[in-house]
Scaffold this motif. Sequence first.
Motif, PDB file in Angstrom:
ATOM      1  N   THR A  26       0.829  -1.207   0.000  1.00 34.65           N
ATOM      2  CA  THR A  26       0.000   0.000   0.000  1.00 34.65           C
ATOM      3  C   THR A  26       0.861   1.253   0.000  1.00 34.65           C
ATOM      4  OG1 THR A  26      -1.778  -1.138   1.170  1.00 34.65           O
ATOM      5  CG2 THR A  26      -1.781   1.261   1.260  1.00 34.65           C
ATOM      6  N   GLU A  27       1.912   1.242   0.815  1.00 31.80           N
ATOM      7  CA  GLU A  27       2.806   2.398   0.856  1.00 31.80           C
ATOM      8  C   GLU A  27       3.476   2.624  -0.499  1.00 31.80           C
ATOM      9  OE1 GLU A  27       5.219   3.102   4.580  1.00 31.80           O
ATOM     10  OE2 GLU A  27       4.590   1.036   4.944  1.00 31.80           O
ATOM     11  N   LEU A  28       3.904   1.553  -1.141  1.00 32.70           N
ATOM     12  CA  LEU A  28       4.509   1.685  -2.465  1.00 32.70           C
ATOM     13  C   LEU A  28       3.523   2.251  -3.475  1.00 32.70           C
ATOM     14  CD1 LEU A  28       6.667  -1.538  -2.910  1.00 32.70           C
ATOM     15  CD2 LEU A  28       7.484   0.819  -2.855  1.00 32.70           C
ATOM     16  N   ARG A  29       2.297   1.760  -3.419  1.00 33.86           N
ATOM     17  CA  ARG A  29       1.273   2.243  -4.347  1.00 33.86           C
ATOM     18  C   ARG A  29       1.012   3.736  -4.141  1.00 33.86           C
ATOM     19  NH1 ARG A  29      -3.770   3.239  -3.546  1.00 33.86           N
ATOM     20  NH2 ARG A  29      -3.863   2.061  -1.597  1.00 33.86           N
ATOM     21  N   ILE A  30       0.923   4.164  -2.882  1.00 40.14           N
ATOM     22  CA  ILE A  30       0.661   5.573  -2.582  1.00 40.14           C
ATOM     23  C   ILE A  30       1.817   6.451  -3.068  1.00 40.14           C
ATOM     24  CG2 ILE A  30       0.403   7.244  -0.703  1.00 40.14           C
ATOM     25  CD1 ILE A  30      -1.134   5.048   0.832  1.00 40.14           C
ATOM     26  N   LEU A  31       3.053   6.004  -2.803  1.00 37.84           N
ATOM     27  CA  LEU A  31       4.215   6.765  -3.266  1.00 37.84           C
ATOM     28  C   LEU A  31       4.242   6.860  -4.786  1.00 37.84           C
ATOM     29  CD1 LEU A  31       7.105   5.561  -0.926  1.00 37.84           C
ATOM     30  CD2 LEU A  31       6.128   7.853  -1.048  1.00 37.84           C
ATOM     31  N   SER A  32       3.962   5.744  -5.440  1.00 42.78           N
ATOM     32  CA  SER A  32       3.958   5.721  -6.900  1.00 42.78           C
ATOM     33  C   SER A  32       2.920   6.685  -7.456  1.00 42.78           C
ATOM     34  CB  SER A  32       3.688   4.295  -7.383  1.00 42.78           C
ATOM     35  OG  SER A  32       3.654   4.247  -8.792  1.00 42.78           O
ATOM     36  N   GLU A  33       1.725   6.638  -6.896  1.00 40.47           N
ATOM     37  CA  GLU A  33       0.660   7.515  -7.373  1.00 40.47           C
ATOM     38  C   GLU A  33       0.995   8.983  -7.124  1.00 40.47           C
ATOM     39  OE1 GLU A  33      -2.783   6.061  -5.371  1.00 40.47           O
ATOM     40  OE2 GLU A  33      -3.101   4.398  -6.787  1.00 40.47           O
ATOM     41  N   ASP A  34       1.646   9.259  -5.996  1.00 36.43           N
ATOM     42  CA  ASP A  34       2.039  10.637  -5.684  1.00 36.43           C
ATOM     43  C   ASP A  34       3.051  11.159  -6.697  1.00 36.43           C
ATOM     44  OD1 ASP A  34       2.471  13.068  -4.395  1.00 36.43           O
ATOM     45  OD2 ASP A  34       3.878  12.228  -2.951  1.00 36.43           O
ATOM     46  N   LEU A  35       4.060  10.337  -7.027  1.00 37.18           N
ATOM     47  CA  LEU A  35       5.072  10.760  -7.989  1.00 37.18           C
ATOM     48  C   LEU A  35       4.474  10.986  -9.370  1.00 37.18           C
ATOM     49  CD1 LEU A  35       7.882   8.349  -6.803  1.00 37.18           C
ATOM     50  CD2 LEU A  35       8.029  10.847  -6.768  1.00 37.18           C
ATOM     51  N   VAL A  36       3.560  10.124  -9.789  1.00 38.52           N
ATOM     52  CA  VAL A  36       2.907  10.302 -11.082  1.00 38.52           C
ATOM     53  C   VAL A  36       2.041  11.553 -11.062  1.00 38.52           C
ATOM     54  CG1 VAL A  36       1.229   9.332 -12.698  1.00 38.52           C
ATOM     55  CG2 VAL A  36       2.961   7.867 -11.682  1.00 38.52           C
ATOM     56  N   ALA A  37       1.323  11.787  -9.955  1.00 37.42           N
ATOM     57  CA  ALA A  37       0.466  12.966  -9.852  1.00 37.42           C
ATOM     58  C   ALA A  37       1.276  14.254  -9.941  1.00 37.42           C
ATOM     59  CB  ALA A  37      -0.330  12.921  -8.549  1.00 37.42           C
ATOM     60  N   ASP A  42       2.790  18.940 -13.458  1.00 37.56           N
ATOM     61  CA  ASP A  42       3.792  19.689 -14.226  1.00 37.56           C
ATOM     62  C   ASP A  42       3.649  19.475 -15.739  1.00 37.56           C
ATOM     63  OD1 ASP A  42       4.921  20.608 -11.856  1.00 37.56           O
ATOM     64  OD2 ASP A  42       6.950  20.411 -12.644  1.00 37.56           O
ATOM     65  N   LYS A  43       2.576  18.799 -16.147  1.00 37.42           N
ATOM     66  CA  LYS A  43       2.265  18.566 -17.570  1.00 37.42           C
ATOM     67  C   LYS A  43       3.397  17.835 -18.291  1.00 37.42           C
ATOM     68  CE  LYS A  43       1.436  22.964 -18.218  1.00 37.42           C
ATOM     69  NZ  LYS A  43       1.045  24.259 -18.842  1.00 37.42           N
ATOM     70  N   VAL A  44       3.972  16.838 -17.595  1.00 41.96           N
ATOM     71  CA  VAL A  44       5.026  16.017 -18.193  1.00 41.96           C
ATOM     72  C   VAL A  44       4.415  15.113 -19.259  1.00 41.96           C
ATOM     73  CG1 VAL A  44       6.612  14.110 -17.715  1.00 41.96           C
ATOM     74  CG2 VAL A  44       6.548  16.088 -16.192  1.00 41.96           C
ATOM     75  N   VAL A  45       5.052  15.043 -20.419  1.00 44.48           N
ATOM     76  CA  VAL A  45       4.536  14.218 -21.506  1.00 44.48           C
ATOM     77  C   VAL A  45       4.800  12.735 -21.243  1.00 44.48           C
ATOM     78  CG1 VAL A  45       4.722  13.708 -23.975  1.00 44.48           C
ATOM     79  CG2 VAL A  45       4.739  16.084 -23.186  1.00 44.48           C
ATOM     80  N   THR A 369      10.089  16.098 -20.071  1.00 44.22           N
ATOM     81  CA  THR A 369       9.491  17.425 -20.174  1.00 44.22           C
ATOM     82  C   THR A 369       9.922  18.295 -19.008  1.00 44.22           C
ATOM     83  OG1 THR A 369       7.539  16.276 -21.020  1.00 44.22           O
ATOM     84  CG2 THR A 369       7.316  18.633 -20.620  1.00 44.22           C
ATOM     85  N   THR A 370      10.185  19.577 -19.290  1.00 43.24           N
ATOM     86  CA  THR A 370      10.504  20.516 -18.227  1.00 43.24           C
ATOM     87  C   THR A 370       9.802  21.841 -18.490  1.00 43.24           C
ATOM     88  OG1 THR A 370      12.307  21.457 -16.911  1.00 43.24           O
ATOM     89  CG2 THR A 370      12.567  21.503 -19.295  1.00 43.24           C
ATOM     90  N   ASP A 371       9.883  22.718 -17.516  1.00 39.86           N
ATOM     91  CA  ASP A 371       9.299  24.048 -17.596  1.00 39.86           C
ATOM     92  C   ASP A 371      10.450  25.051 -17.621  1.00 39.86           C
ATOM     93  OD1 ASP A 371       8.146  26.573 -17.018  1.00 39.86           O
ATOM     94  OD2 ASP A 371       6.466  25.620 -15.993  1.00 39.86           O
ATOM     95  N   SER A 372      10.496  25.904 -18.632  1.00 40.70           N
ATOM     96  CA  SER A 372      11.619  26.826 -18.768  1.00 40.70           C
ATOM     97  C   SER A 372      11.687  27.825 -17.616  1.00 40.70           C
ATOM     98  CB  SER A 372      11.530  27.588 -20.098  1.00 40.70           C
ATOM     99  OG  SER A 372      10.346  28.369 -20.142  1.00 40.70           O
ATOM    100  N   GLU A 373      10.555  28.090 -16.967  1.00 45.35           N
ATOM    101  CA  GLU A 373      10.545  29.062 -15.879  1.00 45.35           C
ATOM    102  C   GLU A 373      10.998  28.440 -14.554  1.00 45.35           C
ATOM    103  OE1 GLU A 373       6.686  30.765 -15.757  1.00 45.35           O
ATOM    104  OE2 GLU A 373       6.851  31.689 -17.741  1.00 45.35           O
TER     105      GLU A 373
END
Length: 401
Positions: A26-37, A42-45, A369-373
């Motif tokens: 469960t902890e792994l799933r939560i961490l994974s979902e947080d990183l993807v979110a 940040d609108k990463v492609v 993907t990154t943000d120039s600002e």
Amino acid sequence: MKRLIAICAVALFANNALSATDDGQTELRILSEDLVARAEADKVVGGTFAAYNGGKEILSTQFGYFDNSEAQPIDKDTIFHWASITKTLTAISVMQLVERDLISLDDPVTKYIPEFWHAHNPYGSINDVTIRHLLDHTSGLRSPTWPWNADGAENSAEWQRHEPLFWSQLYAMMPYTGIQFEPGTRYSYSNIGSSLLGKIVEIVTGDHIEVFVEKNIFKPLGMRKSYFDMTPYHLQQFRPNNYTWRGEKLVDHGSEFDTSVTSGNGGLNAPVGDMALYMNFLLGMGNSARNEAVLKRKTLEGMWEPGFKTEYDPLADEWSASTFFVINSTGVDDRQRKIIGHTGSQRGYRSFLYVHPDSGTAVIWAVTTTDSEEPRPLQYKSRQIMLEKLMPLLEKDGHSK
């Protein structure tokens, strides 16, 4: 874009191979979902991250697509550009020459690159700048490769090359290059320094740094899909585009990235699976004879002695070493860990790779993907989560080394 990444994230956690408790899962799933979110926000492609323990993959998550057409999802075979993580390969190459008594770390740079005579050292002789200083980022050389555009490549015009095309161009900068402090007394990250190290390898061995790394690191470690700069034809299907957000405009940099004469500074491309083989070498995992053939363990660990504190990331207690960086990370379990690794940042690519040799754990992360600002907040926050939360979790339930 939000729908795109969220849909991918649902199925990706099926790659998780942790045989831990339900709480651990469960902890792994939560961490994974947080990183993807966070990547989604940040609108990463597209991107990926993974975690390892004892040479085994514990978590592997891929999200998004090769490009904004949403036609091809990122998968485990996707080849990312690792940018400045390349510097660690160049540094290991230099230390291989030291082990073979072909060079000394205290040799002046001018012994191998006479053009460096024309750089200006107001604190003494230019001969005072040594190979060791280049490795440690204590030479006093500037960070950008070009003398103009001191704010970084993200602010350059679209028509300007990211790096010099010919060595003659880099050499032509030397009369306009000044040493910014007495060598060895301070830390200042330098792309030029790592590029010069790659050239020294070539001058001493006759092999271009790309060829030398292929012969002496990629092949021994079995990194069969790793290469520098332009993608070989048979691997082009695995190569995604990379992007920069400039306001509301998504700038497409294409799928290829040519670092030209600065390839020793940032030319590495590889799938995560190959990078895992490299991480196992750093951890001392696998075939010890093969690892020792690349670099003796004592030599490698000697490259991880902290030097000067860096000031890049307020979230991390980070120190420079011999090209590698050391982070003293206090995890959510209140244990402090000495973490070894490096980040990468070129065009739209952002990445990091970190290992904790004492526990045999490792983490890796890359996006296209990154943000120039604000080019680094996602990278640094993701790193903090993986070092402080994920690494302690990897050590639970008897999974430590």
